[in-house]
Design a protein around this motif. Structure first.
Motif, PDB file in Angstrom:
ATOM      1  N   THR A 211      -2.894   4.722  -8.302  1.00 53.65           N
ATOM      2  CA  THR A 211      -4.012   4.682  -7.357  1.00 53.65           C
ATOM      3  C   THR A 211      -5.139   3.814  -7.893  1.00 53.65           C
ATOM      4  O   THR A 211      -5.747   3.024  -7.159  1.00 53.65           O
ATOM      5  CB  THR A 211      -4.525   6.103  -7.077  1.00 53.65           C
ATOM      6  OG1 THR A 211      -3.453   6.890  -6.507  1.00 53.65           O
ATOM      7  CG2 THR A 211      -5.691   6.096  -6.117  1.00 53.65           C
ATOM      8  N   ASP A 212      -5.424   3.938  -9.201  1.00 51.40           N
ATOM      9  CA  ASP A 212      -6.459   3.108  -9.829  1.00 51.40           C
ATOM     10  C   ASP A 212      -6.078   1.626  -9.779  1.00 51.40           C
ATOM     11  O   ASP A 212      -6.924   0.763  -9.499  1.00 51.40           O
ATOM     12  CB  ASP A 212      -6.663   3.532 -11.284  1.00 51.40           C
ATOM     13  CG  ASP A 212      -7.357   4.880 -11.412  1.00 51.40           C
ATOM     14  OD1 ASP A 212      -7.952   5.334 -10.413  1.00 51.40           O
ATOM     15  OD2 ASP A 212      -7.293   5.474 -12.503  1.00 51.40           O
TER      16      ASP A 212
ATOM     17  N   GLU B 240      -4.089   0.157  -7.650  1.00 51.83           N
ATOM     18  CA  GLU B 240      -4.191  -0.299  -6.262  1.00 51.83           C
ATOM     19  C   GLU B 240      -5.663  -0.552  -5.904  1.00 51.83           C
ATOM     20  O   GLU B 240      -5.991  -1.541  -5.231  1.00 51.83           O
ATOM     21  CB  GLU B 240      -3.585   0.747  -5.315  1.00 51.83           C
ATOM     22  CG  GLU B 240      -2.071   0.829  -5.346  1.00 51.83           C
ATOM     23  CD  GLU B 240      -1.417  -0.203  -4.445  1.00 51.83           C
ATOM     24  OE1 GLU B 240      -1.757  -1.410  -4.564  1.00 51.83           O
ATOM     25  OE2 GLU B 240      -0.567   0.170  -3.623  1.00 51.83           O
ATOM     26  N   ALA B 241      -6.543   0.338  -6.354  1.00 56.26           N
ATOM     27  CA  ALA B 241      -7.974   0.183  -6.061  1.00 56.26           C
ATOM     28  C   ALA B 241      -8.515  -1.110  -6.657  1.00 56.26           C
ATOM     29  O   ALA B 241      -9.370  -1.781  -6.055  1.00 56.26           O
ATOM     30  CB  ALA B 241      -8.748   1.380  -6.589  1.00 56.26           C
ATOM     31  N   GLN B 242      -8.013  -1.485  -7.833  1.00 56.17           N
ATOM     32  CA  GLN B 242      -8.437  -2.737  -8.460  1.00 56.17           C
ATOM     33  C   GLN B 242      -8.038  -3.940  -7.614  1.00 56.17           C
ATOM     34  O   GLN B 242      -8.652  -5.004  -7.702  1.00 56.17           O
ATOM     35  CB  GLN B 242      -7.824  -2.852  -9.857  1.00 56.17           C
ATOM     36  CG  GLN B 242      -8.395  -1.848 -10.854  1.00 56.17           C
ATOM     37  CD  GLN B 242      -7.651  -1.855 -12.179  1.00 56.17           C
ATOM     38  OE1 GLN B 242      -6.998  -2.840 -12.543  1.00 56.17           O
ATOM     39  NE2 GLN B 242      -7.739  -0.761 -12.921  1.00 56.17           N
TER      40      GLN B 242
ATOM     41  N   ASN C 124       0.809  -1.219   0.000  1.00 57.60           N
ATOM     42  CA  ASN C 124       0.000   0.000   0.000  1.00 57.60           C
ATOM     43  C   ASN C 124       0.843   1.270   0.000  1.00 57.60           C
ATOM     44  O   ASN C 124       0.391   2.325   0.426  1.00 57.60           O
ATOM     45  CB  ASN C 124      -0.955   0.016   1.198  1.00 57.60           C
ATOM     46  CG  ASN C 124      -0.219   0.032   2.525  1.00 57.60           C
ATOM     47  OD1 ASN C 124       0.985  -0.223   2.582  1.00 57.60           O
ATOM     48  ND2 ASN C 124      -0.936   0.321   3.604  1.00 57.60           N
TER      49      ASN C 124
ATOM     50  N   PHE D 279      -7.086   0.906  -0.946  1.00 55.37           N
ATOM     51  CA  PHE D 279      -7.537   2.284  -1.112  1.00 55.37           C
ATOM     52  C   PHE D 279      -6.785   3.278  -0.238  1.00 55.37           C
ATOM     53  O   PHE D 279      -6.714   4.455  -0.565  1.00 55.37           O
ATOM     54  CB  PHE D 279      -9.039   2.378  -0.814  1.00 55.37           C
ATOM     55  CG  PHE D 279      -9.886   1.513  -1.701  1.00 55.37           C
ATOM     56  CD1 PHE D 279     -10.239   1.949  -2.974  1.00 55.37           C
ATOM     57  CD2 PHE D 279     -10.295   0.249  -1.295  1.00 55.37           C
ATOM     58  CE1 PHE D 279     -11.004   1.148  -3.812  1.00 55.37           C
ATOM     59  CE2 PHE D 279     -11.059  -0.551  -2.115  1.00 55.37           C
ATOM     60  CZ  PHE D 279     -11.418  -0.101  -3.387  1.00 55.37           C
ATOM     61  N   HIS D 280      -6.244   2.816   0.880  1.00 56.74           N
ATOM     62  CA  HIS D 280      -5.510   3.696   1.788  1.00 56.74           C
ATOM     63  C   HIS D 280      -4.037   3.590   1.432  1.00 56.74           C
ATOM     64  O   HIS D 280      -3.400   2.558   1.651  1.00 56.74           O
ATOM     65  CB  HIS D 280      -5.754   3.279   3.239  1.00 56.74           C
ATOM     66  CG  HIS D 280      -5.260   4.257   4.242  1.00 56.74           C
ATOM     67  ND1 HIS D 280      -5.304   4.026   5.602  1.00 56.74           N
ATOM     68  CD2 HIS D 280      -4.700   5.498   4.101  1.00 56.74           C
ATOM     69  CE1 HIS D 280      -4.813   5.067   6.247  1.00 56.74           C
ATOM     70  NE2 HIS D 280      -4.426   5.964   5.362  1.00 56.74           N
TER      71      HIS D 280
ATOM     72  N   ASN E 118      -3.046   9.251   1.729  1.00 56.36           N
ATOM     73  CA  ASN E 118      -4.070   9.852   0.871  1.00 56.36           C
ATOM     74  C   ASN E 118      -5.410  10.010   1.582  1.00 56.36           C
ATOM     75  O   ASN E 118      -6.446  10.140   0.936  1.00 56.36           O
ATOM     76  CB  ASN E 118      -4.245   9.042  -0.417  1.00 56.36           C
ATOM     77  CG  ASN E 118      -4.847   7.659  -0.173  1.00 56.36           C
ATOM     78  OD1 ASN E 118      -4.803   7.137   0.942  1.00 56.36           O
ATOM     79  ND2 ASN E 118      -5.384   7.064  -1.234  1.00 56.36           N
ATOM     80  N   ARG E 119      -5.393   9.998   2.920  1.00 56.00           N
ATOM     81  CA  ARG E 119      -6.601  10.273   3.703  1.00 56.00           C
ATOM     82  C   ARG E 119      -6.304  11.425   4.662  1.00 56.00           C
ATOM     83  O   ARG E 119      -5.378  11.333   5.474  1.00 56.00           O
ATOM     84  CB  ARG E 119      -7.038   9.042   4.495  1.00 56.00           C
ATOM     85  CG  ARG E 119      -7.576   7.927   3.618  1.00 56.00           C
ATOM     86  CD  ARG E 119      -8.072   6.761   4.463  1.00 56.00           C
ATOM     87  NE  ARG E 119      -8.560   5.671   3.626  1.00 56.00           N
ATOM     88  CZ  ARG E 119      -8.956   4.493   4.085  1.00 56.00           C
ATOM     89  NH1 ARG E 119      -8.905   4.252   5.402  1.00 56.00           N
ATOM     90  NH2 ARG E 119      -9.385   3.559   3.269  1.00 56.00           N
TER      91      ARG E 119
END
Length: 352
Positions: A83-84, A86-88, A58, A92-93, A126-127
């Motif tokens: 980021t996309d 990783e989301a796949q 991550n 997400f964090h 990213n949060r």
């Protein structure tokens, strides 16, 4: 008008692409990180690599844009694409480490600073409220205690949990009202996190004033600390240790911790350096750093490295005097046997 760029994955087996990749990183003053899972490249119309970025678990790593193409939004494009991807994978964090002067660049594309070591490294996620949310979770795990109660902490990897770890916990717990025991969550050890956490929990279950926590992604091992933008190897240890201290200071302030206990370190040079830096830095914020001499067996300090070495050599029975019964039983179980197989197959099991 900006030109179009082609995206392509860079594979370690592609020697030509890797040569161009290393050259780009070198021009931008960074080295290829040792822990990468995926690397993306952006190529111009002549087929030249002009931007790149990678991820490991991550964390985003090795982010670079050729100096002749900076200002074209390519870093934003690389980070967005990673980021996309990783989301796949359901991640997400995200976190990244960078030079302090690069923080504004990443802030502009959606990352918030957690802490920094001036001149060495900054730690971002990213949060916006990520670290605050983590602190809130720790507060929920904290039992009610009287005002003015003495609280202390230990951070351990426990790879695996030994009688040396148990000794450290016993000593710390006997000197405080509540001991916060943090187990490093990152899965970069030969003994997986879920097993390590369970063995710690079983090993301290009889100590009523000990509460267990996970470190999450806010503390990671030296083996996976991203150091690609730090030139000097000595500065790498300094950077991670001082960054970990900054993170811990935030945790200590949130929970009311006034002491951190560490085991004396006669074996690992990295851990010994960590201890020295903690002893220098923690008192600046009113946090005592207490070093506990190691428990010995047969005239030698007990260490997780020694336990792993015995398992590596197929001498499982000999770990029995070095570990709690729960740890020994684990390695006799089907789950533990798989872990033991991984240890026996590993090329290196001792940390220096």
């Amino acid at each position: 008008m900006f030109e179009e760029y082609e995206e392509s994955r860079i594979y370690p087996s592609d020697k030509r692409a890797m040569e161009e990749y290393r050259a780009l990183l070198e021009r931008e003053g960074i080295r290829r990180d040792g822990s990468l899972e995926y690397t993306l490249g952006l190529y111009d119309s002549q087929g030249s690599l002009v931007a790149t970025g990678s991820y490991y678990k991550n964390t985003l790593r090795c982010l670079a844009v050729d100096s002749t193409h900076q200002g074209e939004g390519l870093m934003n494009r690389v980070v967005s694409r990673l980021t996309d991807l990783e989301a796949q994978r359901g991640v997400f964090h995200l976190f990244l480490y960078t030079k302090c002067d690069k923080v504004p660049l990443f802030r502009d594309i959606g990352f918030w600073e957690i802490c920094r070591v001036p001149g060495l490294v900054a730690f971002l996620e990213n949060r916006r409220s990520g670290f605050d949310d983590y602190l809130q979770q720790l507060r929920k795990e904290q039992p009610e205690i009287p005002a003015g109660a003495r609280q202390a902490a230990i951070v351990m990897n426990a790879n695996p949990f030994t009688l040396g770890h148990r000794w450290l916990v016993e000593q710390a717990a006997s000197q405080c009202d509540l001991l916060h025991l943090f187990v490093v969550t990152e899965d970069a050890s030969l003994v997986p996190f879920q097993a390590r956490y369970r063995l710690v929990a079983e090993g301290v279950a009889d100590l009523p004033n000990v509460v267990l926590h996970q470190t999450g992604s806010y503390m990671i091992s030296s083996s996976t600390f991203p150091s690609y933008f730090i030139k000097d190897s000595g500065d790498v240890i300094q950077a991670q240790a001082r960054l970990d201290v900054q993170v811990f200071k935030g945790i200590a302030a949130a929970l009311g911790i006034t002491a951190r206990y560490v085991g004396e370190e006669p074996f690992s040079q990295v851990t010994a350096a960590y201890n020295r830096i903690m002893a220098e830095e923690l008192p600046k914020d009113g946090i005592q750093c207490v070093v506990i001499p190691r428990r010995e067996e047969g005239g030698r300090a007990i260490s997780a490295s020694a336990v792993r070495q015995l398992i590596h050599e197929g001498r499982l029975e000999e770990i029995r005097p070095l570990v709690p019964e729960s740890t020994y039983r684990f390695f006799l179980s089907p789950e533990g046997e798989k872990v033991a197989e991984a240890i026996r197959a590993a090329k290196e099991v001792i940390h220096y």
